[in-house]
Design a protein around this motif. Structure first.
Motif, PDB file in Angstrom:
ATOM      1  N   CYS A  88      -3.242  -4.318   1.600  1.00  0.00           N
ATOM      2  CA  CYS A  88      -1.978  -4.345   1.493  1.00  0.00           C
ATOM      3  C   CYS A  88      -1.338  -5.713   1.206  1.00  0.00           C
ATOM      4  O   CYS A  88      -0.427  -5.550   0.633  1.00  0.00           O
ATOM      5  CB  CYS A  88      -1.260  -3.428   2.774  1.00  0.00           C
ATOM      6  SG  CYS A  88      -1.874  -1.896   2.958  1.00  0.00           S
ATOM      7  N   THR A  97       3.708  -3.394  -5.699  1.00  0.00           N
ATOM      8  CA  THR A  97       4.466  -2.434  -5.135  1.00  0.00           C
ATOM      9  C   THR A  97       5.229  -1.831  -6.325  1.00  0.00           C
ATOM     10  O   THR A  97       5.733  -0.795  -5.969  1.00  0.00           O
ATOM     11  CB  THR A  97       5.208  -3.039  -3.974  1.00  0.00           C
ATOM     12  OG1 THR A  97       6.155  -4.129  -4.282  1.00  0.00           O
ATOM     13  CG2 THR A  97       4.604  -3.393  -2.802  1.00  0.00           C
ATOM     14  N   GLN A  98       5.502  -2.549  -7.278  1.00  0.00           N
ATOM     15  CA  GLN A  98       6.472  -1.987  -8.278  1.00  0.00           C
ATOM     16  C   GLN A  98       5.530  -1.028  -9.511  1.00  0.00           C
ATOM     17  O   GLN A  98       6.113  -0.330 -10.326  1.00  0.00           O
ATOM     18  CB  GLN A  98       7.006  -3.118  -9.055  1.00  0.00           C
ATOM     19  CG  GLN A  98       7.994  -4.083  -8.299  1.00  0.00           C
ATOM     20  CD  GLN A  98       9.032  -3.017  -7.500  1.00  0.00           C
ATOM     21  OE1 GLN A  98       9.534  -2.048  -8.031  1.00  0.00           O
ATOM     22  NE2 GLN A  98       9.237  -3.507  -6.303  1.00  0.00           N
ATOM     23  N   LEU A 100       3.014   1.624  -8.809  1.00  0.00           N
ATOM     24  CA  LEU A 100       2.404   2.499  -8.022  1.00  0.00           C
ATOM     25  C   LEU A 100       2.189   3.806  -8.866  1.00  0.00           C
ATOM     26  O   LEU A 100       2.877   4.146  -9.710  1.00  0.00           O
ATOM     27  CB  LEU A 100       3.160   2.800  -6.686  1.00  0.00           C
ATOM     28  CG  LEU A 100       3.372   1.391  -5.691  1.00  0.00           C
ATOM     29  CD1 LEU A 100       4.040   2.062  -4.588  1.00  0.00           C
ATOM     30  CD2 LEU A 100       1.955   0.903  -5.480  1.00  0.00           C
ATOM     31  N   PRO A 101       1.267   4.651  -8.449  1.00  0.00           N
ATOM     32  CA  PRO A 101       0.150   4.148  -7.253  1.00  0.00           C
ATOM     33  C   PRO A 101      -0.790   3.431  -7.717  1.00  0.00           C
ATOM     34  O   PRO A 101      -1.251   3.388  -8.934  1.00  0.00           O
ATOM     35  CB  PRO A 101      -0.395   5.762  -6.938  1.00  0.00           C
ATOM     36  CG  PRO A 101      -0.197   6.432  -8.297  1.00  0.00           C
ATOM     37  CD  PRO A 101       0.891   5.975  -9.071  1.00  0.00           C
ATOM     38  N   GLN A 102      -1.572   2.602  -6.645  1.00  0.00           N
ATOM     39  CA  GLN A 102      -2.656   1.918  -6.981  1.00  0.00           C
ATOM     40  C   GLN A 102      -3.823   2.528  -6.051  1.00  0.00           C
ATOM     41  O   GLN A 102      -3.816   2.769  -4.865  1.00  0.00           O
ATOM     42  CB  GLN A 102      -2.473   0.473  -6.652  1.00  0.00           C
ATOM     43  CG  GLN A 102      -1.396  -0.524  -7.077  1.00  0.00           C
ATOM     44  CD  GLN A 102      -1.757  -0.860  -8.333  1.00  0.00           C
ATOM     45  OE1 GLN A 102      -3.135  -1.069  -8.613  1.00  0.00           O
ATOM     46  NE2 GLN A 102      -1.242  -1.195  -9.321  1.00  0.00           N
ATOM     47  N   GLY A 133       0.971   4.519  -2.792  1.00  0.00           N
ATOM     48  CA  GLY A 133       1.875   4.874  -3.240  1.00  0.00           C
ATOM     49  C   GLY A 133       2.028   6.492  -3.634  1.00  0.00           C
ATOM     50  O   GLY A 133       3.022   6.871  -4.536  1.00  0.00           O
ATOM     51  N   THR A 299       6.174   2.119   1.602  1.00  0.00           N
ATOM     52  CA  THR A 299       5.210   2.772   0.624  1.00  0.00           C
ATOM     53  C   THR A 299       4.177   3.538   1.432  1.00  0.00           C
ATOM     54  O   THR A 299       3.408   3.135   2.244  1.00  0.00           O
ATOM     55  CB  THR A 299       4.400   1.338   0.307  1.00  0.00           C
ATOM     56  OG1 THR A 299       5.591   0.519  -0.338  1.00  0.00           O
ATOM     57  CG2 THR A 299       3.682   1.945  -1.133  1.00  0.00           C
ATOM     58  N   ALA A 301       0.625   5.668   2.004  1.00  0.00           N
ATOM     59  CA  ALA A 301      -0.690   5.371   1.566  1.00  0.00           C
ATOM     60  C   ALA A 301      -1.505   5.867   2.331  1.00  0.00           C
ATOM     61  O   ALA A 301      -1.409   6.467   3.637  1.00  0.00           O
ATOM     62  CB  ALA A 301      -0.732   3.735   1.802  1.00  0.00           C
TER      63      ALA A 301
END
Ligand code: ATP
Ligand code: MG
Length: 412
Positions: A88, A97-98, A100-102, A133, A299, A301
């Motif tokens: 994280c 964080t822009q 997503l998803p990762q 995400g 976010t 997860a």
């Protein structure tokens, strides 16, 4: 001087053990790839705040188990006790964080100052997966299905049961916590010292106590079901529906909480009865608050981690060591040709070895000792004819083969 030993709670991983370990990692990596996961590696030490802030100041890991030290520059560093916080942190550091998803897979060593015993070490290794995400129950179910598929492909799913629980959302957990406090306060005198401390700081963690007396009290404690809000109950139902669609069998266990403080909603463990007290091989859950704790935007997860040592112990057989082709020159004059042939075999993709010294007899003995599958024997007479004697060590059959054909003939 006393002989040097590995530090208590650490061990060398050699031979069969390393083959088991590598098999677990490569199987998990390949399976994670099928689900669209990419592999990340983060440093094995981090700024202590990465863990202290996020794992919760009441978790066992933070209060008793971390390897924390000041480096030469006076900074407080910690050997990672787990990798979710690091992943994280990396997500935020990398500005991801822009995007997503990762979907992240990892493997590597973790460090916890624990009492060493079977299946419990101070340096141990984990594989893990994080799906960052996605807030939908399908994400929880999918990450669990990935774990289940890894266990299946390792051939150990039969020995393992998936136990599922929900920790609800914040209002559910607040109501449940109050009920637990009321219950355990009645039995306060009978709780272990650790659990009396938990009662004040984080009563849910009493459910996770390994103390026998605590466990008896836990058996009579209220479960969260009655305290779930409608939306938390619907979420939990959604996870179960998706698990069924994905073909993952599970049982519910209302006693499952996670050891770290950052979880909400789904909590699960894959457990086995084959490893004694250390029966949890894979464990995880939803941790919607963690990325924000790390300085990123809120976010959702969900993820899990599994102990490679525990998975390795469940593997029935260690994967076999690959068997080599042994090249055996007869006499010094044959050596240059033998070395060239040795290298040609390797470049053709064959595992090939040649002893560094010894007469023909010794080299042949060595070929047998290392479990070679074939010998390629080169004498002056063979070299003059442009052939080598290739002997299959399983059948004992020996044939003369021209140099250019040897690799093809031995291809597996
Ligand atoms: P436990 O209840 O056994 O202490 P945990 O809740 O502390 O486990 P997690 O933090 O969830 O464990 O780690 C996930 C997995 O990593 C565990 O299920 C286990 O397989 C493995 N693991 C954790 N700690 C150790 C350890 N000290 N040695 C070996 N494996 C470990
Ligand atoms: Mg632990």
């Amino acid at each position: 001087m006393d002989p040097l030993q590995p530090v208590r709670g650490t061990k060398d991983i050699l031979g069969d053990d390393q083959r088991r370990h590598s098999h677990v990692v490569s199987t998990a990596r390949a399976t994670a790839s099928l689900y669209g996961f990419d592999e990340w590696s983060t440093p094995i030490f981090e700024d202590t705040r990465v863990f202290a802030r996020t794992l919760g100041d009441t978790s066992d890991v933070v209060t008793k188990e971390m390897y924390t030290f000041a480096d030469r520059g006076g900074e407080s560093l910690t050997l990672r006790p787990e990798n979710t916080a690091g992943i994280c942190r990396a997500l935020v550091t990398g500005g991801l964080t822009q995007s997503l998803p990762q979907k992240v897979f990892y493997n590597g060593p973790m460090f916890r100052y624990e009492r060493p015993q079977k299946g419990r070490f101070r340096q141990f290794h984990q594989i893990g997966a994080e799906l960052i995400g996605a807030a939908e129950p399908l994400a929880d179910a999918e990450i669990i299905a990935l774990g289940w598929d890894i266990l299946t492909r390792l051939g150990i799913a039969d020995e393992v049961t998936l136990e599922l629980n929900t920790l609800g959302d914040v209002p559910s957990r607040d109501a449940y916590r109050a009920a637990l406090v009321a219950y355990f306060t009645q039995h306060q005198a009978d709780l272990s010292a650790d659990s009396q401390d938990r009662l004040a700081r984080n009563p849910l963690r009493i459910l996770d106590s390994k103390n026998e007396g605590d466990r008896a009290l836990v058996a009579g404690a209220p479960t969260i079901a009655a305290y779930l809000t409608d939306s938390a109950a619907a979420f939990y139902q959604g996870v179960q529906t998706q698990l069924a669609r994905l073909g993952v069998p599970f049982i519910e266990n209302p006693r499952i909480v996670r050891g770290l403080d950052y979880y909400s909603h789904t909590a699960f463990e894959f457990v086995t009865s084959r490893l004694g007290a250390q029966g949890t091989v894979m464990a995880g859950g939803r941790y919607d608050g963690l990325v924000a704790e790390m300085g990123g935007p809120p976010t959702p997860a969900v993820g899990w981690a599994a102990g490679i040592e525990r998975l390795s112990m469940l593997l029935n057989e260690a994967p076999a060591a690959p068997r080599a082709v042994a090249v055996v020159p007869m006499g010094e004059a044959a050596e240059p040709v033998a070395v060239a042939l040795l290298q040609a075999l390797r470049r053709a993709g064959l595992r090939a070895e040649m002893a560094y010294r010894g007469n023909t007899k010794r080299r042949m003995e060595r070929a047998n000792r290392i479990g070679a599958r074939a010998m390629v024997i080169l004498g002056d007479d063979e070299i003059a004819r442009g052939v080598a004697a290739v002997k299959d060590l399983a059948t004992g059959v020996q044939t003369d083969v021209v140099f250019d054909e040897i690799a093809r003939m031995l291809a597996v």
